[in-house]
Enzyme design. Sequence first.
Site, PDB file in Angstrom:
ATOM      1  N   SER A   1       0.943  -1.320   0.124  1.00 49.16           N
ATOM      2  CA  SER A   1       0.013   0.000   0.184  1.00 49.16           C
ATOM      3  C   SER A   1       0.950   1.161  -0.152  1.00 49.16           C
ATOM      4  O   SER A   1       2.105   1.409   0.444  1.00 49.16           O
ATOM      5  CB  SER A   1      -0.992   0.010   1.182  1.00 49.16           C
ATOM      6  OG  SER A   1      -1.562  -1.226   1.423  1.00 49.16           O
TER       7      SER A   1
HETATM    8  N1  SAH Z   1      -0.584  -3.863   3.751  1.00 49.95           N
HETATM    9  C1  SAH Z   1      -0.277  -4.571   3.061  1.00 49.95           C
HETATM   10  C2  SAH Z   1      -1.070  -4.657   1.651  1.00 49.95           C
HETATM   11  C3  SAH Z   1      -0.980  -5.969   0.953  1.00 49.95           C
HETATM   12  S1  SAH Z   1      -2.278  -5.978  -0.381  1.00 49.95           S
HETATM   13  C4  SAH Z   1       1.285  -4.037   2.411  1.00 49.95           C
HETATM   14  O1  SAH Z   1       1.588  -3.010   2.575  1.00 49.95           O
HETATM   15  O2  SAH Z   1       1.917  -5.036   1.910  1.00 49.95           O
HETATM   16  C5  SAH Z   1      -3.564  -6.853   0.188  1.00 49.95           C
HETATM   17  C6  SAH Z   1      -3.207  -8.089   0.771  1.00 49.95           C
HETATM   18  O3  SAH Z   1      -4.447  -8.842   1.306  1.00 49.95           O
HETATM   19  C7  SAH Z   1      -2.718  -9.028  -0.252  1.00 49.95           C
HETATM   20  O4  SAH Z   1      -1.340  -9.647  -0.044  1.00 49.95           O
HETATM   21  C8  SAH Z   1      -3.878 -10.392  -0.362  1.00 49.95           C
HETATM   22  O5  SAH Z   1      -3.172 -11.607  -0.675  1.00 49.95           O
HETATM   23  C9  SAH Z   1      -4.483 -10.249   0.747  1.00 49.95           C
HETATM   24  N2  SAH Z   1      -5.929 -10.691   0.943  1.00 49.95           N
HETATM   25  C10 SAH Z   1      -6.849 -10.415   0.184  1.00 49.95           C
HETATM   26  N3  SAH Z   1      -7.954 -11.040   0.459  1.00 49.95           N
HETATM   27  C11 SAH Z   1      -7.477 -11.762   1.496  1.00 49.95           C
HETATM   28  C12 SAH Z   1      -8.249 -12.660   2.536  1.00 49.95           C
HETATM   29  N4  SAH Z   1      -9.429 -13.095   2.395  1.00 49.95           N
HETATM   30  N5  SAH Z   1      -7.704 -13.228   3.595  1.00 49.95           N
HETATM   31  C13 SAH Z   1      -6.312 -12.642   3.783  1.00 49.95           C
HETATM   32  N6  SAH Z   1      -5.582 -12.045   2.981  1.00 49.95           N
HETATM   33  C14 SAH Z   1      -6.108 -11.348   2.000  1.00 49.95           C
END
Ligand code: SAH
Length: 228
Positions: A77
């Site tokens: 993000s």
């Molecule tokens: N805060 C993180 C954001 C990553 S993007 C960062 O800064 O790196 C969002 C993440 O949510 C992804 O890794 C994706 O695989 C995860 N995600 C999406 N749906 C999900 C779910 N149902 N359960 C767990 N993780 C999920």
Amino acid sequence: MVTLAQQAVTQRIQGVGMTSHRTRGRMIDRLQEQGITNSRVLKTMRNIPRHIFVDEALASRSYEDTALPIGYNQTISQPYIVARMTELLLEHDDGPSKVLEIGTGSGYQTAILSQLVDTLYSVERIAALLKKAKDNLWDLHFKNVKYQHNDGGWGWPEFASYDGILVAAAPDEIPETLLQQLNIGGVMIIPIGQKRKQKLHKITRTIEGYDDQVLDSVSFVPFLTGRS
Ligand code: SAH
């Protein structure tokens, strides 16, 4: 004795040039200009090296205010969003001590939260991302985090309820299961909606029910079901 491997880890964390502490300082100045005021959030983000959470080829861009790819069709993000969501979560009465994060991703938001709460529970559905995130937090010696490889739609009932829940991917609707795992007075920060039409919500559990505040327009990856 410090081994060569440990030295390499230390050097990677310290960074140089576009990944140095100084460059990170400029990111913090920008966050303040954009309206982030919580000094604990700013201080924590000043200390945490965002560049170790992105691929080495993109490290020089890691302090720009932009989301970057982390593989598997996911993104780390944007710093402003991380700061904003963290700031909103900390508005909880006494500061949240037990927090659930859904969507560990790169682990950057996880690292920040871990420094601001007592215990953090972080759930990610993609095993390979979770492994990388864990390794990075281990290198930083951040040890108050428990991880689970699972579909975060289930929350993490074993340790519920939570003072705060932060969701980093956008479902179409507010997941009922997560609402149930909030303490009274607890706060959930979550993007809701379909692509390009998402809004950030701050949901507070009260004695009577839930108070839902709709805030900024945001752009998150979708909240998916199952594990991979
Ligand atoms: N805060 C993180 C954001 C990553 S993007 C960062 O800064 O790196 C969002 C993440 O949510 C992804 O890794 C994706 O695989 C995860 N995600 C999406 N749906 C999900 C779910 N149902 N359960 C767990 N993780 C999920």
